[in-house]
Write an enzyme that holds these catalytic residues in place. Structure first.
Site, PDB file in Angstrom:
ATOM      1  N   HIS A 143       0.829  -1.213   0.000  1.00  0.00           N
ATOM      2  CA  HIS A 143       0.000   0.000   0.000  1.00  0.00           C
ATOM      3  C   HIS A 143       0.859   1.257   0.000  1.00  0.00           C
ATOM      4  O   HIS A 143       2.066   1.217   0.252  1.00  0.00           O
ATOM      5  CB  HIS A 143      -0.959   0.010   1.205  1.00  0.00           C
ATOM      6  CG  HIS A 143      -0.258   0.047   2.521  1.00  0.00           C
ATOM      7  ND1 HIS A 143       0.240  -1.065   3.155  1.00  0.00           N
ATOM      8  CD2 HIS A 143       0.064   1.097   3.335  1.00  0.00           C
ATOM      9  CE1 HIS A 143       0.824  -0.731   4.284  1.00  0.00           C
ATOM     10  NE2 HIS A 143       0.737   0.586   4.420  1.00  0.00           N
TER      11      HIS A 143
ATOM     12  N   ASP B 158       0.799   4.922   1.824  1.00  0.00           N
ATOM     13  CA  ASP B 158       0.121   5.533   2.972  1.00  0.00           C
ATOM     14  C   ASP B 158      -0.727   6.740   2.578  1.00  0.00           C
ATOM     15  O   ASP B 158      -1.813   6.954   3.111  1.00  0.00           O
ATOM     16  CB  ASP B 158       1.146   5.913   4.049  1.00  0.00           C
ATOM     17  CG  ASP B 158       1.716   4.675   4.736  1.00  0.00           C
ATOM     18  OD1 ASP B 158       1.151   3.575   4.551  1.00  0.00           O
ATOM     19  OD2 ASP B 158       2.720   4.814   5.462  1.00  0.00           O
TER      20      ASP B 158
ATOM     21  N   HIS C 281       4.942   0.088  -0.001  1.00  0.00           N
ATOM     22  CA  HIS C 281       5.542  -0.863   0.947  1.00  0.00           C
ATOM     23  C   HIS C 281       4.539  -1.902   1.434  1.00  0.00           C
ATOM     24  O   HIS C 281       3.343  -1.766   1.215  1.00  0.00           O
ATOM     25  CB  HIS C 281       6.114  -0.105   2.156  1.00  0.00           C
ATOM     26  CG  HIS C 281       5.082   0.684   2.906  1.00  0.00           C
ATOM     27  ND1 HIS C 281       4.762   1.986   2.581  1.00  0.00           N
ATOM     28  CD2 HIS C 281       4.302   0.372   3.967  1.00  0.00           C
ATOM     29  CE1 HIS C 281       3.841   2.442   3.413  1.00  0.00           C
ATOM     30  NE2 HIS C 281       3.531   1.463   4.276  1.00  0.00           N
TER      31      HIS C 281
ATOM     32  N   ARG D 110       4.926  -9.193  17.260  1.00  0.00           N
ATOM     33  CA  ARG D 110       5.619  -7.996  16.765  1.00  0.00           C
ATOM     34  C   ARG D 110       4.857  -6.759  17.240  1.00  0.00           C
ATOM     35  O   ARG D 110       3.653  -6.631  17.008  1.00  0.00           O
ATOM     36  CB  ARG D 110       5.619  -8.046  15.241  1.00  0.00           C
ATOM     37  CG  ARG D 110       6.230  -6.842  14.504  1.00  0.00           C
ATOM     38  CD  ARG D 110       5.737  -6.905  13.061  1.00  0.00           C
ATOM     39  NE  ARG D 110       6.524  -6.163  12.102  1.00  0.00           N
ATOM     40  CZ  ARG D 110       6.203  -4.942  11.672  1.00  0.00           C
ATOM     41  NH1 ARG D 110       5.156  -4.308  12.167  1.00  0.00           N
ATOM     42  NH2 ARG D 110       6.932  -4.367  10.734  1.00  0.00           N
TER      43      ARG D 110
HETATM   44  O1  LIG Z   1       4.391  -1.785  11.030  1.00  0.00           O
HETATM   45  C1  LIG Z   1       5.004  -1.545   9.994  1.00  0.00           C
HETATM   46  O2  LIG Z   1       6.177  -1.889   9.812  1.00  0.00           O
HETATM   47  C2  LIG Z   1       4.316  -0.815   8.857  1.00  0.00           C
HETATM   48  C3  LIG Z   1       2.912  -0.444   9.114  1.00  0.00           C
HETATM   49  C4  LIG Z   1       2.313   0.303   7.964  1.00  0.00           C
HETATM   50  O3  LIG Z   1       2.685   0.137   6.839  1.00  0.00           O
HETATM   51  C5  LIG Z   1       1.251   1.270   8.218  1.00  0.00           C
HETATM   52  O4  LIG Z   1       0.838   1.422   9.372  1.00  0.00           O
HETATM   53  O5  LIG Z   1       0.812   1.921   7.253  1.00  0.00           O
HETATM   54 FE   LIG Z   2       1.948   1.793   5.626  1.00  0.00          FE
END
Ligand SMILES: O=C(O)CCC(=O)C(=O)O
Ligand SMILES: [Fe+2]
Length: 321
Positions: free
Chosen positions: A232, A234, A290, A300
């Site tokens: 996606h 952001d 990403h 995690r």
């Molecule tokens: O937690 C992560 O490493 C990425 C999370 C992410 O891509 C987001 O919150 O948009």
């Molecule tokens: Fe993200």
């Protein structure tokens, strides 16, 4: 046994047929030497080529670059290394043009930064405890749970509740003023680092929503909200984001497996391995497409802390209500 004659060795020259034979022999010896010199140098080059390709293969397999099914994977930050600061500039996408621009904040310089130097591992542990406490009130049935201290959104089963209302009797026993103070302090330091990196003023950017803790394990997804692994952008997903930051609160390979962050560039994936206290930040447009790999084992923890240039989309720091 006849003595071996070395090239260049001097023999008394005398005329006649004997001289012709000697000249012929000299030619033969000299062409033999040339041949062996050529062979030697070919062998030398082969050796050099072999050493170079072995070194290249070693480098590719060393973990900095790996040949995966989908091309090259480069590790931008290993979990085991403490990184002072790393910045990779990438050309900005046009995504920012379709939004109102705020000069002095809207990205003109784009890229990705990683630092282990602004939040200590001890601070990361204290922040993780805030996430653990909050998420222990709720939690998703699927693999991804979130807690948003700003809005109070907390995963509960297959839904979200407002923690401040739903657990109003518990909230004050769960969190302390100190927790909120630390959260604010950490947010400020990350904001300053982003501003410095991209050459903007820290006061021109605003915290925006959603800014949230995430806890991911390998439980099967029960709703679309549990599907955190999709690629996606952001800015597309969240609209108001201009700068995204992630603070990792646990360690890849020690606390969980899978779950690496992946920048998906043309022809290469570039990963950030989560490490407690590691801050990864980047401009939120499609220059930074990403995804997060699926978590295979363990748990995690991370926080997504996001910033906007549009004051209308700004939110305040969370307060213990
Ligand atoms: O937690 C992560 O490493 C990425 C999370 C992410 O891509 C987001 O919150 O948009
Ligand atoms: Fe993200």
């Amino acid at each position: 046994m006849a003595p071996q004659r070395r090239a260049g060795s001097r023999t008394p020259e005398s005329g006649g047929a004997g001289a012709g034979a000697r000249a012929e022999e000299r030619r033969r010896l000299s062409s033999g030497v040339k041949g062996s010199v050529q062979k030697d140098s070919r062998r030398k080059w082969l050796k050099v080529a072999f050493l170079l390709s072995s070194a290249m293969l070693g480098y590719l397999l060393s973990g900095s670059y790996l040949l995966g099914e989908d091309g090259v994977t480069e590790v931008l930050a290993h979990q085991g290394e403490s990184l002072q600061y790393k910045f990779i500039e990438v050309p900005c996408s046009e995504d920012y043009d379709s939004h109102k621009r705020f000069e002095g904040c809207t990205p003109r310089k784009c890229g990705r930064g990683i630092t282990d130097a602004i939040i200590s591992r001890e601070e990361a542990e204290r922040i993780r405890r805030i996430a653990e406490k909050g998420l222990s009130l709720g939690g998703s049935d699927g693999g991804a749970s979130i807690l948003d201290l700003h809005s109070g959104a907390l995963s509960l089963g297959k839904h979200f509740v407002n923690m401040y209302r739903y657990f109003s009797d518990k909230v004050h026993d769960t969190f302390t003023e100190e927790d909120f103070h630390l959260y604010r302090d950490v947010r400020q330091r990350i904001q300053q680092k982003i501003a410095l990196t991209f050459g903007i003023s820290s006061s021109s950017m605003y915290l925006t929503k959603p800014t949230f803790f995430s806890r991911i394990n390998n439980s099967e997804a029960k709703t679309a909200h549990d599907e955190y692994w999709h690629p996606h952008i952001d800015k597309v997903t969240y609209g108001s984001f201009d700068y995204t930051s992630l603070l990792y609160l646990s360690d890849y390979t020690e606390d969980f497996g899978g779950g690496r962050f992946v920048f998906m560039d043309e022809g290469a994936n570039r990963t950030v391995e989560p490490r407690a206290g590691r801050v990864s930040f980047f401009t939120s447009g499609s220059e930074n497409l990403h995804h997060v790999e699926k978590v295979h084992w363990g748990t995690r923890y991370a926080i997504t802390i996001s910033f906007t240039c549009n004051p209308d989309h700004g939110i305040g720091d969370p307060v213990l209500t």
